[in-house]
Write an enzyme that holds these catalytic residues in place. Sequence first.
Site, short mmCIF file in Angstrom:
data_model
loop_
_atom_site.label_atom_id
_atom_site.label_comp_id
_atom_site.label_asym_id
_atom_site.label_seq_id
_atom_site.Cartn_x
_atom_site.Cartn_y
_atom_site.Cartn_z
N PRO A 2 0.83 -1.20 0.00
CG PRO A 2 -0.81 -1.59 1.60
CD PRO A 2 0.52 -2.11 1.12
CD GLU A 3 2.80 2.74 -4.56
OE1 GLU A 3 2.91 3.90 -5.01
OE2 GLU A 3 2.96 1.72 -5.26
CE LYS A 58 5.36 4.02 0.13
NZ LYS A 58 6.26 3.06 -0.54
NE ARG A 262 9.40 -3.45 -5.78
CZ ARG A 262 8.53 -2.77 -5.04
NH1 ARG A 262 8.97 -1.96 -4.08
NH2 ARG A 262 7.23 -2.88 -5.23
#
EC number: 3.2.2.23
Length: 273
Positions: A2-3, A58, A262
């Site tokens: 979750p950002e 976050k 990533r």
Amino acid sequence: MPEMPEVETVRRTLRPLVVGKTIDHVDIWYDKVITGDPETFKRELKGKTFTVVDRYAKFLLFRLGDLTVVSHLRMEGKYHLTTWDAPVDKHEHLQFAFTDGSSLRYADVRKFGRLQLVETGTEFQVTGLKNLGVEANSPEFRLDYFEKGLKKRSMNIKSLLMSQTLVAGLGNIYVDEVLWQSRINPLTPANELTKDQVKQLHSAINETIEEATKYGGTTVHSFLNAEGGAGHYQEKLKVYGKEGQPCPRCGEDFVKIKICGRGTTYCLHCQKR
């Protein structure tokens, strides 16, 4: 993971569910979910009342008077409201049992999320919070601040935005999106961006965070808010997760590479070095 838009959505949906509720007791079914001593966590929170649900980047910040619970959802963390006596799912690791019989439970399939109890006012000394830059789409995230910070850093812009040290709240999804919107190659050294590129990127960050929050965040894997609802910004994504699909701007197929470990999707034509 979750950002910022997702965590803000969780905060907004949690607030009416828990603010004003008093903790009767805390049950912990997986000790490692707590940073620190689980018994101290349980003892200190007994009788405390949730007064505010805050957020920074976050991180969720549950305010209980002189104490604050810092919560980092990491990859799969979720909160939901139920009752004390509801069956405990194997992925549920903690519950705040309230005096009215309801219960706020924390579930986490991957077990990466953590909660830490600190004195209110010391939360920015917590590992993970203390080295964060200013929040995206905040009054502190000024264009001049961004320009000066970029000039001091030679790492590629994708890695810098992912590091959270200059601007906090963006993760892999939104970094790919804002770089595409700004026509910036993710491998470009941060200190080589032109003034126009910096201005475009600054605007893209603010606009994307604001719009993604408006749509309740992005659900591409398993994100749900505290009411069990999915986000809808995935319907607006232009580049993330679209490797091999045509760029909506030029028609060239998106490519995917790895940067800072990533997956990074971008357009070779629109985002040239």
